[in-house]
Design a protein around this motif. Sequence first.
Motif, short mmCIF file in Angstrom:
data_model
loop_
_atom_site.label_atom_id
_atom_site.label_comp_id
_atom_site.label_asym_id
_atom_site.label_seq_id
_atom_site.Cartn_x
_atom_site.Cartn_y
_atom_site.Cartn_z
N VAL A 90 0.81 -1.21 0.00
CA VAL A 90 0.00 0.00 0.00
C VAL A 90 0.85 1.27 0.00
N ALA A 91 2.14 1.14 0.25
CA ALA A 91 3.02 2.31 0.19
C ALA A 91 3.02 2.92 -1.21
N TRP A 92 2.95 2.08 -2.24
CA TRP A 92 2.90 2.60 -3.61
C TRP A 92 1.63 3.42 -3.83
N GLN B 225 -0.28 2.12 -10.88
CA GLN B 225 -0.18 0.87 -11.61
C GLN B 225 0.62 -0.16 -10.84
N ASP B 226 1.73 0.29 -10.24
CA ASP B 226 2.54 -0.61 -9.42
C ASP B 226 1.75 -1.11 -8.21
N ALA B 227 1.00 -0.21 -7.59
CA ALA B 227 0.19 -0.60 -6.43
C ALA B 227 -0.86 -1.64 -6.83
N TYR B 228 -1.50 -1.42 -7.95
CA TYR B 228 -2.52 -2.36 -8.42
C TYR B 228 -1.92 -3.74 -8.67
N ARG B 229 -0.74 -3.76 -9.30
CA ARG B 229 -0.07 -5.04 -9.56
C ARG B 229 0.29 -5.75 -8.25
N ARG B 230 0.45 -4.97 -7.20
CA ARG B 230 0.78 -5.55 -5.89
C ARG B 230 -0.46 -5.88 -5.07
N GLY B 231 -1.62 -5.80 -5.67
CA GLY B 231 -2.84 -6.23 -5.01
C GLY B 231 -3.61 -5.16 -4.26
N VAL B 232 -3.30 -3.89 -4.50
CA VAL B 232 -4.00 -2.80 -3.82
C VAL B 232 -5.15 -2.35 -4.72
N GLY B 233 -6.35 -2.83 -4.43
CA GLY B 233 -7.50 -2.56 -5.29
C GLY B 233 -7.86 -1.10 -5.40
N TYR B 234 -7.61 -0.32 -4.36
CA TYR B 234 -7.94 1.10 -4.40
C TYR B 234 -7.15 1.84 -5.48
N ALA B 235 -6.06 1.25 -5.93
CA ALA B 235 -5.29 1.89 -6.99
C ALA B 235 -6.11 2.02 -8.27
N ALA B 236 -7.06 1.10 -8.47
CA ALA B 236 -7.94 1.19 -9.64
C ALA B 236 -8.78 2.46 -9.57
#
Length: 201
Positions: free
Chosen positions: A127-129, A155-166
């Motif tokens: 979630v830091a991303w 984009q990096d956060a989303y790839r790491r599983g952080v749905g809020y990045a969408a």
Amino acid sequence: MASWLVKLRISNSRIKSAIHWCTAKVRWVLSLLLALSAVSFTPLAIASGSECDRLASIAADPDHQATPVDYGGIDGARVIEVCGQAVFEFPENGRYWVQLGRGYLKLDRGQAMLEAFEKARELQYPVAWFALAVVYHTGNGIPQADLSLAETLYQDAYRRGVGYAALGLARLYDEPESPFFDLEKSDVWQFRFDALFNRLG
């Protein structure tokens, strides 16, 4: 509160004025990072946890360990005290660093906030991303926004599983005065966020 965040999507953006979008953006950027308890992912939340978790847990974090705390509920000084002790005792825990950053944010200590988020990223805490993406998207705590970097971080956060990045990407592409304005991309990312919300809500 969950429905309020989802309703931030303004589907008829093609006919909204630039003034309206400035207002919508301000509301969104304040809510997204400063009040990130809008959607409670109950299956992931744990009733107990460290005091740092209890005081500053963030809903965007897929690994949050306590009920998320919105911006209004944060006691900045107390979070800095408690989470500062937590990172002293557990310096490799990225979650504590992100939560410490929220305390700094509440007290308008932008540089310290940025350093805490950067430390969490150094520790590979997903979630830091996202937290950094919002900082560079909004310009909160830094001299000026950097939308290109924000896009990459989302984009990096989303790839790491952080749905809020969408949701962050949907809003990044949904601002008519921005060079990143692209309704097609915005719709794609909004759909991904809505699908996540519907699955976990």
